[in-house]
Enzyme design. Structure first.
Site, PDB file in Angstrom:
ATOM      1  N   ASN A   8       0.872  -1.183   0.000  1.00 67.64           N
ATOM      2  CA  ASN A   8       0.000   0.000   0.000  1.00 67.64           C
ATOM      3  C   ASN A   8       0.904   1.226   0.000  1.00 67.64           C
ATOM      4  OD1 ASN A   8      -1.867   2.009   0.373  1.00 67.64           O
ATOM      5  ND2 ASN A   8      -2.162   1.593   2.563  1.00 67.64           N
ATOM      6  N   LYS A  10       0.126   4.299  -0.264  1.00 70.43           N
ATOM      7  CA  LYS A  10      -0.469   5.532   0.271  1.00 70.43           C
ATOM      8  C   LYS A  10      -0.216   6.679  -0.716  1.00 70.43           C
ATOM      9  CE  LYS A  10       0.494   3.598   4.776  1.00 70.43           C
ATOM     10  NZ  LYS A  10       0.035   3.641   6.129  1.00 70.43           N
ATOM     11  N   HIS A  91      -9.633   1.367   4.534  1.00 71.07           N
ATOM     12  CA  HIS A  91      -8.349   1.499   5.233  1.00 71.07           C
ATOM     13  C   HIS A  91      -8.546   2.438   6.422  1.00 71.07           C
ATOM     14  CE1 HIS A  91      -4.217   2.577   6.144  1.00 71.07           C
ATOM     15  NE2 HIS A  91      -3.863   1.471   5.513  1.00 71.07           N
ATOM     16  N   GLU A  93      -6.901   4.779   7.565  1.00 69.38           N
ATOM     17  CA  GLU A  93      -6.637   6.202   7.292  1.00 69.38           C
ATOM     18  C   GLU A  93      -7.847   6.856   6.628  1.00 69.38           C
ATOM     19  OE1 GLU A  93      -2.868   5.683   5.324  1.00 69.38           O
ATOM     20  OE2 GLU A  93      -2.003   5.049   7.227  1.00 69.38           O
ATOM     21  N   GLU A 158      -5.830  -5.123  10.269  1.00 66.35           N
ATOM     22  CA  GLU A 158      -4.783  -4.151  10.576  1.00 66.35           C
ATOM     23  C   GLU A 158      -5.120  -3.451  11.887  1.00 66.35           C
ATOM     24  OE1 GLU A 158      -2.674  -2.769   6.767  1.00 66.35           O
ATOM     25  OE2 GLU A 158      -4.488  -1.579   6.944  1.00 66.35           O
ATOM     26  N   GLY A 164       1.944   2.023  10.661  1.00 64.06           N
ATOM     27  CA  GLY A 164       2.904   3.121  10.521  1.00 64.06           C
ATOM     28  C   GLY A 164       3.560   3.532  11.821  1.00 64.06           C
ATOM     29  N   SER A 196       2.936  -2.350  10.321  1.00 67.76           N
ATOM     30  CA  SER A 196       4.381  -2.341  10.531  1.00 67.76           C
ATOM     31  C   SER A 196       5.057  -3.680  10.217  1.00 67.76           C
ATOM     32  CB  SER A 196       4.715  -1.869  11.948  1.00 67.76           C
ATOM     33  OG  SER A 196       4.246  -0.549  12.157  1.00 67.76           O
TER      34      SER A 196
HETATM   35  C1  PEP Z   1      -0.922   0.078   5.704  1.00 63.37           C
HETATM   36  O1  PEP Z   1      -0.762   1.134   5.099  1.00 63.37           O
HETATM   37  O2  PEP Z   1      -1.932  -0.599   5.487  1.00 63.37           O
HETATM   38  C2  PEP Z   1       0.090  -0.348   6.672  1.00 63.37           C
HETATM   39  C3  PEP Z   1      -0.082  -1.470   7.311  1.00 63.37           C
HETATM   40  O3  PEP Z   1       1.169   0.493   6.831  1.00 63.37           O
HETATM   41  P1  PEP Z   1       2.552   0.119   7.574  1.00 63.37           P
HETATM   42  O4  PEP Z   1       3.011  -1.204   6.996  1.00 63.37           O
HETATM   43  O5  PEP Z   1       3.473   1.244   7.213  1.00 63.37           O
HETATM   44  O6  PEP Z   1       2.279   0.004   9.022  1.00 63.37           O
END
Ligand code: PEP
Length: 235
Positions: A8, A10, A91, A93, A158, A164, A196
């Site tokens: 992803n 972003k 997501h 975000e 997640e 992040g 992460s």
């Molecule tokens: C994500 O953007 O879905 C995500 C899990 O980001 P990160 O791996 O940076 O934590």
């Protein structure tokens, strides 16, 4: 078959940066890899041109509307025309910064299903829910509401506190949540772990039996890191 590693990106990489990245990736991508890249809309034409035969690609969001006077929106049909196999919906975000509700997420996923794109439906609990020990109940409810009416989809679990932040659920905790989710899902529904994931923790996460792959933000931006994740997912 290797476990799926969905990147992803972003809001990172201009179209020209994405083009070079895709060209460099396909030179090094092993045939055993199961790769998918969720990139900004502006990078999708290059993904379609360069990744065909190597990796799948998709978007990070879609309009809830089929078409019409919705300035700035991108429809599921437009994504299908660009060869997207997948698209993220819900997501954290988007839920946090754009106020997306479970029912909006489910409707967006339906738009994708109608055009043959597999929605990757993102769910996961915030920190206070985890600290209260209520993460399974919270996430199961969020999943049920976010997938209403759908029959073919991928889930990304997640935990919001792990996205992040450099904090990851332990492999055992993540696996237990994945087991609980899979017990309520149609057989064969893949559940990816996100939060992460990096080259240091990928092998132990992907060794878990209920974890079918990863949704990866930061570590999908560098080819060397992404290749390490893909290798860890081959087992
Ligand atoms: C994500 O953007 O879905 C995500 C899990 O980001 P990160 O791996 O940076 O934590």
């Amino acid at each position: 078959m290797a476990k799926l590693i969905a990147g992803n990106w972003k809001m990172y990489k201009t179209p020209s940066e994405a083009k070079t990245w895709f060209q460099d990736l396909v030179k090094e991508l092993p045939s055993t890899a199961n790769a998918a890249l969720m990139v900004p809309f502006t990078a999708l034409p290059y993904a379609a041109e360069i990744l065909e035969g190597y990796a799948a690609w998709g978007a990070q969001d879609v309009s809830v509307h089929v078409e019409g006077a919705y300035t700035g929106e991108i429809s599921a049909k437009m994504l299908a025309d660009l060869g997207c196999s997948y698209c993220l919906v819900g997501h954290s975000e988007r839920r946090t910064y754009h106020g997306e509700s479970d029912s909006l997420v489910a409707q967006k996923a339906l738009r994708l299903q109608e055009v043959g794109i597999t929605p990757i439906v993102c769910v996961g609990e915030p920190l206070e829910v985890r600290e209260a020990g209520k993460q399974v109940k919270y996430t199961l409810e969020q999943l049920a509401k976010s997938t209403q009416g759908l029959d073919r989809f991928v889930v990304a679990y997640e935990p919001v506190w792990a996205i992040g932040t450099g904090k990851t659920a332990s492999s055992e905790d993540a696996n237990a949540m994945h087991q609980a989710l899979k017990e309520t899902l149609p057989g064969g529904t893949a559940v990816l772990y996100g939060g992460s994931v990096n080259p240091g923790n990928a092998s132990s996460l992907f060794a878990e039996s209920y974890i079918d792959g990863g949704l990866v933000g930061g570590a999908s931006l560098k080819i060397a890191d992404y290749l390490q994740l893909l290798a860890a997912a081959v087992g």
